[in-house]
Design an enzyme around this catalytic site. Structure first.
Site, PDB file in Angstrom:
ATOM      1  N   HIS A 152      29.954   6.471  37.605  1.00 32.43           N
ATOM      2  CA  HIS A 152      28.649   6.029  38.107  1.00 32.43           C
ATOM      3  C   HIS A 152      28.437   6.418  39.567  1.00 32.43           C
ATOM      4  O   HIS A 152      27.805   5.685  40.328  1.00 32.43           O
ATOM      5  CB  HIS A 152      28.497   4.514  37.939  1.00 32.43           C
ATOM      6  N   ASP A 211      33.807   1.092  35.278  1.00 31.17           N
ATOM      7  CA  ASP A 211      33.307   1.136  33.899  1.00 31.17           C
ATOM      8  C   ASP A 211      32.794   2.525  33.527  1.00 31.17           C
ATOM      9  O   ASP A 211      32.411   3.321  34.375  1.00 31.17           O
ATOM     10  CB  ASP A 211      32.179   0.122  33.716  1.00 31.17           C
ATOM     11  N   GLU A 212      32.795   2.787  32.245  1.00 30.16           N
ATOM     12  CA  GLU A 212      32.117   3.923  31.625  1.00 30.16           C
ATOM     13  C   GLU A 212      32.482   5.282  32.229  1.00 30.16           C
ATOM     14  O   GLU A 212      31.632   6.150  32.428  1.00 30.16           O
ATOM     15  CB  GLU A 212      30.597   3.716  31.657  1.00 30.16           C
ATOM     16  N   VAL A 213      33.756   5.466  32.529  1.00 27.65           N
ATOM     17  CA  VAL A 213      34.228   6.803  32.900  1.00 27.65           C
ATOM     18  C   VAL A 213      34.205   7.671  31.640  1.00 27.65           C
ATOM     19  O   VAL A 213      34.729   7.270  30.599  1.00 27.65           O
ATOM     20  CB  VAL A 213      35.650   6.729  33.490  1.00 27.65           C
TER      21      VAL A 213
END
Length: 674
Positions: free
Chosen positions: A388, A451-453
């Site tokens: 992100h 998060d969300e790599v």
């Protein structure tokens, strides 16, 4: 530069779901409402809906796509005459639109000379659905007969009141000692801000009922006791926060009795004894996708206090923007805080071609943190890394591996958006950024995202692959290299546990946590921070957003956790599955009753519950360009979450809550009867 001050073009979008014999299609229809032919143009649109990279486009060409910003070209020979239309259709979306706010919410033209022209955008429609589109908080009418005699949200632990006084016009506060004086002043300021003409705090000469305030050593930290008598009210509290919560309860009782005297009373006797069920009762606010001014954040904090919420999770960076001033790296805000046509960050999520955005100066941050402290609210900042980080990397591109080749993509469609965990430059910059943050936020809990790599993160970085080879072996490094230029997550976030990306992220988090611990800080992170089990459980706090079961598992492994399951506690999710409701549905949907009745620790063992720090809702801002949408999505669900955090399960009652919550204020004042 624009060719007109008033939009002379209109865009309508229509979503047609797939059927057994037809493909789904997202149709964008441009109408030329000007008096001149239109040729040699490009259409730029943005909104939560994202065109899939593999979409088949009919009637035009998809020239470029960055997350939810797409640029289309019409056929080369098209001349759009006045009054005529052009339609381009996309067969393939990264997620199927399910609500009217999923579609395009801004658009503009790029003309042959490079100038731009505004477009009026009509809210998206779904084929066959003509229901009135909804915005504004749902009005919960106060009934003629309520299940309880006094109006209080969240409901206290013990209410034992009797008799009825004529509702006083206000409260004349007499504090005893400096903590009580501070609580009285905060309450006076709070009510003057939220209810400016009601005069809730006023002297006896203006009809104020005497109310004394004093600390009591035998009460819980946030606990309080209110004792009623015909002559006045006495409030005792365990701390300044307890006194403030007692005053807020008294203020709610007063407002209910004054505004609805046939339904609610002001007690003549008895008492209320109260303390919260959970210590962490929080709200997250994403200010990266949409920017909220200091005044908006300040009012939001006051609404949190009126709901007895005590933690503010401030999501200050994401792919779409960087929102906080950092002296050492001015480019973070000079570049990362602004979006617009031709800029490094294009128009996204409702922003148009003109430069829009904003950031918080350090003076503004100090103002907000100080206000929060007076209201009993602790502020936790979040800088979302290593994923992100698209905006950060646009501002500081030298953080990339100079030999990195190819691309990987995040679930939101951003390319190469992760800070490289192998490069010393990454830690040099982050340590400076975190040091500046630590100076601003006394809570000393710094949330680092995690998060969300994407599964393919760093798959084209020679430096990262060499490190992966060293720590995990040739086979894993070779497998990770094969993920380069592979779009893996067009329909959901990647599960990376056990992958090369997870190994590299774990190294990153261990290093970052070690630095923060050296500064006396706890590391906050989304539940993905547990990948690799490398962070120190004694110096970390996880925020579990996926499922109740996943949260229980992490608690069982010894992680302290704040629960915020997206299926229910993500307030950007819609109130129902209907197209006419705003918001999203990728995680689920929850109306106020569903949220109120939801048990976020259902099935947890006693051992797991020992690691429960509390709960919070999360306000992600993709659909929040329309502030009427904000009010509909956040209220009254914010109050339902507050009661779950404060009131013990056996004391909860939705019918009571439904009768009382209509008296709670909302942020912008948009209401709907639907």
């Amino acid at each position: 530069m624009t060719i007109a001050t008033k939009p002379q073009f209109r865009l309508e979008t229509l979503w047609t779901p797939a059927k057994t014999d037809t493909q789904a299609v997202y149709a964008l229809t441009l109408t030329n409402a000007s008096d001149r032919p239109l040729r040699d143009f490009r259409l730029c649109v943005s909104g939560p809906a994202r065109i899939d990279p593999a979409a088949v486009v009919e009637g035009g060409t998809l020239l470029s796509r960055l997350s939810n910003h797409s640029e289309f070209a019409p056929p080369a020979d098209l001349v759009l005459q006045p009054g005529s239309t052009w339609t381009v259709k996309a067969h393939g979306m990264s997620f199927a639109p399910q609500h009217w706010t999923d579609g395009a919410n801004s658009a503009y033209l790029v003309l042959a000379d490079g100038s731009t022209a505004p477009i009026s955008v009509v809210p998206s429609r779904a084929h066959g659905d003509n229901a009135e589109l909804k915005r504004g908080a749902v009005i919960y009418p106060v009934p003629k007969v309520a299940p309880v005699a006094v109006s209080i949200v969240p409901w206290p632990q013990e209410v034992s009141v009797s008799g009825r006084l004529t509702p006083p016009l206000g409260l004349d506060l007499t504090p005893e000692g400096p903590e009580a004086e501070a609580a009285a002043q905060v309450f006076s300021d709070l009510t003057a801000s939220l209810f400016p003409v009601e005069g809730i705090v006023r002297p006896v000469a203006e009809g104020g009922l005497p109310a004394t305030l004093a600390l009591a050593g035998d009460l819980a930290q946030e606990g309080y006791v209110i004792r009623f008598s015909p002559a006045g009210v006495a409030i005792t509290g365990g701390t300044r926060a307890g006194l403030l919560y007692g005053l807020i309860t008294l203020g709610q009782i007063l407002r209910g009795a004054r505004l609805h005297p046939a339904t609610f009373l002001f007690p003549a006797g008895g008492d209320i004894r109260d303390e919260p069920a959970l210590g962490w009762r929080g709200t997250h606010l994403d200010v990266a996708r949409q920017f909220y001014s200091t005044s908006e954040v300040s009012r939001f904090l006051r609404l949190m206090a009126w709901n007895k919420l005590n933690r503010f999770h401030w999501h200050l960076s994401d792919d779409e923007a960087w929102r906080i001033e950092i002296d050492a790296y001015p480019a973070l805000t000079e570049i990362g805080a602004w979006r617009g046509h031709g800029r490094k960050i294009p128009p996204l999520l409702g922003s148009g071609p003109d430069v829009t955005g904003g950031y918080y100066t350090k003076a503004a941050v100090r103002e907000i943190v100080a206000l929060a402290a007076t209201l009993g609210i602790e502020v936790m900042p979040e800088i979302d890394v290593p994923g992100h980080s698209f905006a950060m990397l646009q501002a500081i591109p030298e953080l990339r591996d100079p030999e990195e080749a190819g691309s990987y993509y995040s679930v939101q469609g951003f390319p190469d958006n992760c800070l490289n965990p192998v490069r010393e430059e990454t830690y040099r910059v982050l340590e400076v950024v975190f040091d500046e943050l630590i100076e601003l936020f006394p809570s000393k809990i710094i949330h680092v995202g995690a998060d969300e790599v994407p599964l393919g993160a760093w798959s084209g970085s020679p430096q990262a692959l060499e490190r992966l080879r060293t720590v995990a072996g040739d086979e894993m490094a070779a497998a990770h290299a094969k993920r380069l230029n592979v779009v893996t997550n067009t329909h959901g976030a990647d599960e990376i546990d056990g992958s090369g990306a997870a190994v590299l992220q774990a190294e990153f988090l261990a290093r970052v946590q070690g630095f923060l611990a050296s500064r006396g800080c706890v590391t906050g992170g989304w539940q993905e921070a547990a990948h690799g089990n490398v962070i120190d459980k004694e110096k970390s706090l996880l925020f579990g957003w996926r499922t109740v079961e996943a949260n229980a598992e992490l608690a069982g492994e010894g992680y302290d956790i704040v629960v915020c399951p997206g299926q229910v506690y993500y307030l950007d999710m819609a109130n129902s599955p209907a197209w006419s409701e705003p918001g999203g549905s990728w995680a689920g949907w929850s109306d106020p009753e569903k949220l109120y009745l939801f048990d976020p620790i259902e099935g947890w063992t006693e051992a797991q519950k020992k690691h429960l720090r509390g709960l919070q809702c999360c306000i992600w801002s993709e659909p929040m360009t329309d502030r009427g949408v904000f009010d509909r999505l956040v209220f009254p669900r914010l109050s339902a979450l507050a009661e779950t955090g404060w009131t013990r399960p056996e004391r909860k009652n939705f019918k009571r809550f439904e009768a009382l919550v209509g008296l709670m204020p909302v942020l912008y004042g948009f209401y709907s009867e639907h």
